[in-house]
Design a protein around this motif. Structure first.
Motif, PDB file in Angstrom:
ATOM      1  N   UNK A  57      -0.428   5.079  -4.028  1.00 35.72           N
ATOM      2  CA  UNK A  57      -1.189   4.011  -3.380  1.00 35.72           C
ATOM      3  C   UNK A  57      -0.664   2.659  -3.859  1.00 35.72           C
ATOM      4  N   UNK A  58      -0.332   1.766  -2.942  1.00 34.65           N
ATOM      5  CA  UNK A  58       0.225   0.469  -3.359  1.00 34.65           C
ATOM      6  C   UNK A  58      -0.839  -0.428  -3.964  1.00 34.65           C
ATOM      7  N   UNK A  59      -0.428  -1.239  -4.911  1.00 32.06           N
ATOM      8  CA  UNK A  59      -1.365  -2.181  -5.515  1.00 32.06           C
ATOM      9  C   UNK A  59      -1.426  -3.457  -4.673  1.00 32.06           C
TER      10      UNK A  59
ATOM     11  N   UNK B 118       1.847  -5.601  -4.383  1.00 27.39           N
ATOM     12  CA  UNK B 118       2.874  -5.046  -3.507  1.00 27.39           C
ATOM     13  C   UNK B 118       2.483  -5.221  -2.041  1.00 27.39           C
ATOM     14  N   UNK B 119       1.225  -4.999  -1.724  1.00 27.95           N
ATOM     15  CA  UNK B 119       0.776  -5.149  -0.332  1.00 27.95           C
ATOM     16  C   UNK B 119       0.965  -6.582   0.150  1.00 27.95           C
ATOM     17  N   UNK B 120       0.576  -7.533  -0.678  1.00 27.40           N
ATOM     18  CA  UNK B 120       0.708  -8.939  -0.287  1.00 27.40           C
ATOM     19  C   UNK B 120       2.173  -9.318  -0.095  1.00 27.40           C
ATOM     20  N   UNK B 121       3.036  -8.877  -1.009  1.00 25.07           N
ATOM     21  CA  UNK B 121       4.463  -9.197  -0.895  1.00 25.07           C
ATOM     22  C   UNK B 121       5.068  -8.520   0.329  1.00 25.07           C
ATOM     23  N   UNK B 122       4.648  -7.293   0.598  1.00 23.07           N
ATOM     24  CA  UNK B 122       5.195  -6.575   1.751  1.00 23.07           C
ATOM     25  C   UNK B 122       4.827  -7.273   3.055  1.00 23.07           C
ATOM     26  N   UNK B 123       3.580  -7.719   3.170  1.00 20.82           N
ATOM     27  CA  UNK B 123       3.159  -8.400   4.398  1.00 20.82           C
ATOM     28  C   UNK B 123       3.934  -9.704   4.577  1.00 20.82           C
ATOM     29  N   UNK B 124       4.161 -10.442   3.484  1.00 22.99           N
ATOM     30  CA  UNK B 124       4.943 -11.679   3.582  1.00 22.99           C
ATOM     31  C   UNK B 124       6.364 -11.382   4.040  1.00 22.99           C
ATOM     32  N   UNK B 125       6.948 -10.308   3.485  1.00 20.38           N
ATOM     33  CA  UNK B 125       8.320  -9.963   3.878  1.00 20.38           C
ATOM     34  C   UNK B 125       8.386  -9.536   5.340  1.00 20.38           C
TER      35      UNK B 125
ATOM     36  N   UNK C 216       3.898  -5.283  19.594  1.00 19.81           N
ATOM     37  CA  UNK C 216       3.259  -6.525  20.025  1.00 19.81           C
ATOM     38  C   UNK C 216       1.822  -6.603  19.521  1.00 19.81           C
ATOM     39  N   UNK C 217       1.124  -5.487  19.518  1.00 21.66           N
ATOM     40  CA  UNK C 217      -0.247  -5.531  18.993  1.00 21.66           C
ATOM     41  C   UNK C 217      -0.263  -5.786  17.492  1.00 21.66           C
ATOM     42  N   UNK C 218       0.682  -5.174  16.766  1.00 21.96           N
ATOM     43  CA  UNK C 218       0.717  -5.397  15.321  1.00 21.96           C
ATOM     44  C   UNK C 218       1.001  -6.859  15.002  1.00 21.96           C
ATOM     45  N   UNK C 219       1.771  -7.533  15.850  1.00 19.82           N
ATOM     46  CA  UNK C 219       2.049  -8.946  15.595  1.00 19.82           C
ATOM     47  C   UNK C 219       0.787  -9.800  15.723  1.00 19.82           C
ATOM     48  N   UNK C 220      -0.170  -9.338  16.503  1.00 17.01           N
ATOM     49  CA  UNK C 220      -1.404 -10.115  16.673  1.00 17.01           C
ATOM     50  C   UNK C 220      -2.388  -9.889  15.542  1.00 17.01           C
ATOM     51  N   UNK C 221      -2.120  -8.919  14.692  1.00 16.12           N
ATOM     52  CA  UNK C 221      -3.052  -8.626  13.606  1.00 16.12           C
ATOM     53  C   UNK C 221      -2.971  -9.684  12.520  1.00 16.12           C
ATOM     54  N   UNK C 222      -4.077  -9.853  11.825  1.00 15.61           N
ATOM     55  CA  UNK C 222      -4.100 -10.753  10.680  1.00 15.61           C
ATOM     56  C   UNK C 222      -3.402 -10.083   9.499  1.00 15.61           C
ATOM     57  N   UNK C 223      -3.111 -10.875   8.488  1.00 11.00           N
ATOM     58  CA  UNK C 223      -2.513 -10.305   7.283  1.00 11.00           C
ATOM     59  C   UNK C 223      -3.436  -9.245   6.681  1.00 11.00           C
ATOM     60  N   UNK C 224      -4.731  -9.480   6.757  1.00  5.17           N
ATOM     61  CA  UNK C 224      -5.684  -8.500   6.228  1.00  5.17           C
ATOM     62  C   UNK C 224      -5.584  -7.180   6.999  1.00  5.17           C
ATOM     63  N   UNK C 225      -5.374  -7.273   8.314  1.00  4.63           N
ATOM     64  CA  UNK C 225      -5.232  -6.064   9.111  1.00  4.63           C
ATOM     65  C   UNK C 225      -3.983  -5.287   8.757  1.00  4.63           C
ATOM     66  N   UNK C 226      -2.864  -5.986   8.516  1.00  4.55           N
ATOM     67  CA  UNK C 226      -1.635  -5.305   8.117  1.00  4.55           C
ATOM     68  C   UNK C 226      -1.779  -4.687   6.729  1.00  4.55           C
ATOM     69  N   UNK C 227      -2.467  -5.392   5.832  1.00  2.00           N
ATOM     70  CA  UNK C 227      -2.706  -4.832   4.496  1.00  2.00           C
ATOM     71  C   UNK C 227      -3.513  -3.540   4.599  1.00  2.00           C
ATOM     72  N   UNK C 228      -4.524  -3.535   5.471  1.00  2.00           N
ATOM     73  CA  UNK C 228      -5.314  -2.326   5.656  1.00  2.00           C
ATOM     74  C   UNK C 228      -4.475  -1.170   6.183  1.00  2.00           C
ATOM     75  N   UNK C 229      -3.554  -1.450   7.107  1.00  2.00           N
ATOM     76  CA  UNK C 229      -2.683  -0.413   7.639  1.00  2.00           C
ATOM     77  C   UNK C 229      -1.781   0.143   6.552  1.00  2.00           C
ATOM     78  N   UNK C 230      -1.161  -0.727   5.763  1.00  2.00           N
ATOM     79  CA  UNK C 230      -0.240  -0.278   4.722  1.00  2.00           C
ATOM     80  C   UNK C 230      -0.975   0.450   3.600  1.00  2.00           C
ATOM     81  N   UNK C 231      -2.217   0.061   3.322  1.00  2.00           N
ATOM     82  CA  UNK C 231      -2.990   0.772   2.298  1.00  2.00           C
ATOM     83  C   UNK C 231      -3.365   2.169   2.778  1.00  2.00           C
TER      84      UNK C 231
END
Length: 835
Positions: free
Chosen positions: A721-723, A726-733, A10-25
């Motif tokens: 390390x993802x480029x 890939x990070x942007x596509x992963x967050x969209x998916x 539930x907390x991850x759902x509240x994160x912005x796309x930038x926050x998810x990108x930071x986590x995946x990086x």
């Protein structure tokens, strides 16, 4: 979503796309494969393997914060965490850095929840919570409740009575009362004021860990005093433990003995002239090129044999070290450097041996700065560690140079980070290697074994056994090797990073591991800065009367190769000294040069006249050269001067050659032509070999090269390390998959599927719903199973239904796709405002 999140998902759902990108990086292992939705992402982020990898990459203060949360109540208010980190007295530096540490833990999904309810991910808590098998770096033991679990109710009542507390009616309230006493600063201080001095001394020895000790069946009075009041709690037949609440009171509320909120300074710093640093680095870079070139020349006709298990033998490594005039450990470095650059490899033949590769020929023709760029790029990305050559592997076998099992995956990261620390200093500034190692240990705290439990014999206390020396760990050794190798390669000079060294580690991407193309591009830019600092090759030598030639600088390659045949290298350095001998002149004549050509060559490339002794030496050797002719009958000697042949027959030294006269000008020998040639030369003659046609054979050896080989591929340390793409596509998916999993459905008469389960409808219902959605242009929620049997949920907008297929816009993948109807498990309509 509003309100306090109840789970990490539930907390991850509240994160912005930038926050998810930071986590995946920060945690690229979460991307393999790309999670289907946020729930899958949260589940994967909580797996043990992923959490261990994330914890290993925390800096020391962030790790200390996580360790404090592991011994704090769950959930933990921020103020409670601050008290554990700074103690009762507080620490301004800790207070200033703590928000950064908590933010870092949140960003990596190791902590979630608001500040008043911070929760450490369960797997991280299990890893960091103290236990007898895995003590915590905090040195704390179990809580009172954990330590007293299983204790008899009667004994509990005796303990709280001895501690001055009223008795209770059940064990739970008794444990709570004792824990309340230990956490009350005033009452706990009053209790300790009544303790015997020896009892306090025992607590002091267990205070900072390890908290466990051993006692006999009859503890001494001062130990019994502690046991009676719960300040020491039995932890087995003869073991005791200091409970966590009591230890925190004695520590003044601090979870760690020495919090380290800021990295250690890189000091003492020595400032040097940047130009002197660059010149020193350039000089060493030129030496590196000369050493690798000498290695390739040494192996021009083929190198040593490959061991059955791979690599070079110790004897061959010693021979190579002698040829390079260096130590065996440095020889291993030069071998591995050439191997990483793809200049040497095994030939792959039945009698396998090492040799130069075809790429070495191309490398030798490049300008000096480009050759350095190839070496630097290979070194920077290599995971092979020459420093481990000669050490034993897990089975006790010595690791061989150029052999298997030399890869150490963290090497490129440690190498880059060590150089980056030097790059953060002002130009020309050098610091001791120990300062760099200390900083690296703070940035990546070392994983060491559990400290040994303290021993507490009757009548005495215990002291904590020291843990292993952190200087012995792999990362520290890799850093030490990296700094030494950077100096050898000319990346640093006099301990400071050079200008071209700064450019070498400069990468346009934010990744700690640039791509091979980025590394090569950076090395090329660095080489351009190095080029003006390298000495210009000269096209002349200075001939001297003592049969030597002095090269006042590096010679141009054709001149160096020709002079290397005509003379022997006597000494190296800024000015190379060559010596002419009868053997070296004969070597040039054997290579097909005439005396006149040699005289002309020396006159053309010498700034001084050809000395008379040298001219006489060349003419004298040339006059004798070829008088004797050796061919392959078994072997024969031919000479127009029969007196000379008679002289050879009369010489006792020729007895081993077993010569006999066949004709006035021909001798036969019962030995091979090569042995005959060497034997006569040893007697002081200058014979020449001839072919079956009677022509003089030119003894120029052909170079031996392996088939085309590629440089060894580095062994990555975990997922790459993802480029950004890939990070942007992963967050969209992930967002689209989450939409499919959480979209609101219209109520139906049939029971609704459980959360996360696929919808189930009959084939007729699926077809009818699809056709209706095409007419109304509405979105549907479907369950779909692909050809591999993988099930997923999707949100689609059907466009056409025909021939057993539905063509629809897939909101999950953001594209138009066609689905076979028989693979759709079920369908449900979405609420009007779901998409």
């Amino acid at each position: 979503m509003t309100g306090t999140p109840r789970t990490l998902a539930e907390e991850l759902r509240t994160r912005t796309d930038r926050g998810l990108v930071g986590l995946l990086r920060a945690r690229p292992d979460l991307l393999n494969p790309v999670p289907g939705d946020v729930t899958q992402l949260a589940t994967r982020a909580g797996t043990r393997a992923s959490v261990v990898r994330a914890v290993e990459r925390l800096d020391r203060f962030v790790l200390q914060t996580a360790e404090a949360l592991a011994v704090a109540p769950d959930p933990c208010p921020y103020d409670t965490l601050g008290a554990l980190m700074g103690g009762d007295a507080g620490d301004p530096t800790v207070a200033a850095e703590l928000p950064r540490a908590v933010a870092e833990l949140r960003a990596q999904a190791l902590v979630w929840g608001p500040d008043d309810r911070l929760r450490l991910v369960r797997t991280a808590r299990e890893l960091l919570t103290p236990s007898p098998a895995h003590p915590s770096p905090t040195g704390l033991g179990p809580t009172v409740a954990e330590a007293m679990a299983g204790m008899s109710p009667g004994r509990l009542q005796e303990i709280i009575a001895a501690a001055g507390l009223p008795t209770t009616h059940d064990p739970v309230t008794a444990v709570a009362a004792l824990a309340g006493l230990f956490t009350d600063r005033v009452r706990m201080a009053a209790l300790l004021d009544t303790a015997p001095a020896d009892s306090v001394a025992v607590l002091d020895k267990l205070l900072w860990g390890p908290p466990y000790g051993a006692v006999t069946d009859r503890p001494a009075p001062h130990l019994q005093w502690l046991l009676d009041r719960g300040l020491l709690i039995p932890a087995g037949a003869r073991n005791v433990v200091l409970p966590r609440e009591a230890a925190l009171h004695l520590r003044g509320g601090r979870a760690h003995h020495t919090p380290e909120p800021v990295p250690p300074a890189l000091s003492p710093a020595t400032e040097r002239d940047p130009q002197l640093v660059d010149n020193a680095a350039a000089s060493q870079a030129f030496t590196a090129l000369a050493t690798v070139e000498e290695l390739l020349k040494e192996w021009d006709l083929g190198g040593p044999a490959v061991l059955r298990a791979g690599g070079m033998s110790v004897r061959d490594l010693k021979r190579t070290a002698t040829a390079l005039d260096t130590t065996e450990q440095l020889a291993a470095f030069w071998l591995e450097l050439a191997y990483a650059a793809g200049l040497i490899a095994s030939d792959g033949e039945a009698d396998e041996r090492f040799a130069a590769t075809p790429a070495a020929e191309e490398w030798l023709q490049l300008p000096d700065h480009e050759r350095w760029a190839a070496l630097a790029a290979g070194w920077l990305a290599a995971t092979r560690a020459p420093g481990v050559v000669g050490t034993a592997d897990a089975k006790g076998r010595a690791l061989a140079a150029l052999g298997p099992h030399l890869d150490r995956s963290p090497a490129p990261e440690v190498r880059r980070r060590a150089l980056a620390l030097l790059a953060a200093l002002p130009p020309g500034t050098a610091v001791p290697a120990s300062a760099v190692l200390t900083r690296l240990r703070w940035e990546r705290p070392l994983r060491s074994g559990a400290p040994a439990a303290g021993r507490l014999p009757a009548g005495d206390g215990a002291t904590a056994a020291p843990g292993p020396d952190p200087a012995d760990d792999l990362r520290s050794r890799l850093a030490q090797w990296a700094l030494a190798e950077a100096e050898l390669l000319g990346v640093t000079g006099r301990g400071a990073l050079s200008t071209h060294g700064r450019t070498l580690i400069d990468s346009p991407s934010d990744s700690a591991a640039p791509t091979p193309a980025e590394t090569t591009a950076a090395a090329t830019r660095a080489a351009a800065l190095l080029a003006p600092l390298l000495p210009e090759p000269v096209d002349h030598v200075l001939l001297q009367a003592d049969l030597t030639a002095v090269a006042p600088g590096p010679l141009r390659r054709p001149l160096a190769e020709a002079l290397g045949v005509l003379a022997d290298i006597e000494s190296k350095g800024g000015a190379t000294v060559y010596r002419f001998t009868p053997g070296s002149v004969r070597r040039a004549l054997d290579a097909g040069r005439s005396a006149a050509e040699l005289q002309e060559f020396l006159a053309a490339h010498s700034r001084t006249p050809v000395p008379q002794p040298l001219a006489y030496l060349i003419d004298d050797v040339a006059r004798k050269h070829g008088q004797l002719r050796i061919g392959a009958a078994a072997a024969y000697v031919r000479c127009d001067d029969d007196a000379l042949l008679a002289e050879i027959l009369a010489d006792r030294r020729a007895a081993a050659l077993r010569l006999r006269r066949l004709a006035p000008t021909v001798l036969a020998a019962q030995t091979s032509p090569d042995q005959l040639l060497d034997g006569l030369r040893a007697m002081g003659y200058a014979p020449a070999a001839e072919s079956a046609a009677g022509d003089v054979l030119i003894a120029r050896a052909d170079s031996y090269r392996t088939p085309p080989r590629t440089a060894p591929a580095p062994v990555p340390d975990g997922p790459p390390s993802p480029d950004p793409t890939l990070l942007s596509a992963a967050v969209r998916a992930i967002r689209a998959g989450d939409l499919a999993a959480t979209a609101e459905r219209k109520p139906v008469q049939a029971p609704a599927p459980a959360p996360g389960a696929l919808p189930r409808t009959t084939s007729a219902e699926t077809l009818a719903t699809m056709q209706a959605a095409v007419l109304t242009n509405s979105a549907l929620w479907i369950g779909y199973v692909n050809a591999d049997g993988a099930a997923s949920q999707r949100v689609i907008a059907p466009v056409r239904v025909e021939g057993g297929f539905v063509t629809a816009y897939d909101h999950t993948s953001d594209e138009v796709r066609t689905y076979p109807l028989h693979r759709i498990t079920g369908v449900a309509e979405l609420a009007d405002d779901s998409v």
